[in-house]
Design an enzyme around this catalytic site. Sequence first.
Site, PDB file in Angstrom:
ATOM      1  N   CYS A  46     107.942 -32.180  35.083  1.00  0.00           N
ATOM      2  CA  CYS A  46     108.322 -31.159  34.106  1.00  0.00           C
ATOM      3  C   CYS A  46     109.666 -30.523  34.450  1.00  0.00           C
ATOM      4  CB  CYS A  46     107.244 -30.095  33.990  1.00  0.00           C
ATOM      5  SG  CYS A  46     105.699 -30.746  33.316  1.00  0.00           S
ATOM      6  N   ASP A  72     109.271 -26.110   6.910  1.00  0.00           N
ATOM      7  CA  ASP A  72     108.115 -25.644   6.142  1.00  0.00           C
ATOM      8  C   ASP A  72     106.986 -25.158   7.051  1.00  0.00           C
ATOM      9  OD1 ASP A  72     107.303 -28.069   7.198  1.00  0.00           O
ATOM     10  OD2 ASP A  72     106.787 -28.971   5.271  1.00  0.00           O
TER      11      ASP A  72
END
Length: 191
Positions: free
Chosen positions: A15, A107
């Site tokens: 990570c 959206d």
Amino acid sequence: WGILFSHPRDFTPVCTTELGRAAKLAPEFSKRNVKMIALSIDSVQDHLSWSKVRGVGRHKGSLRCCLALKARGKAHTEQYSRPVGQISSAQPLTLSPCAQVFVFGPDKKLKLSILYPATTGRNFDEILRVVDSLQLTAYKKVATPVDWKPGDSVMVVPTLPDEEAKKLFPKGVFTKGLPSGKKYLRYTPQP
């Protein structure tokens, strides 16, 4: 557009390299009007410390919102690492740590989700390619074929009649010949 990157823990090697890559590519995401947020279950203090690791979050200030997270604590971590069911009476099913990518459109709807094992780094070139495809196909009546890269020809969506396709794509529409003789693989230069 927005991307959420989940991480199983702060200070994990895979990570850490991913956040460094995300920070380096932040200008590319910004060109595409994409905001990035990284999520993890650790404390805010850990996030702040992690963001100071060389190469993680401070590439010229490019990942400003990357580690804006809320602490969940040990109980949350244990919840996701305990056995959750049984495959058989002898073998418990355990959730493994994982990293996820979620891409949301303007959206606010989910457009893509990818689940990676914690041991496999995400391919940020692929994530950028997918964002390019999602944005192109959201605004044009096209689809992107296998291994498509920006600038390659795209496919005309099958629901678009030939006459309308000719009007929408003045650079031309060509059909790929298939052994079946069917003419549903229609291509056009990327609009």
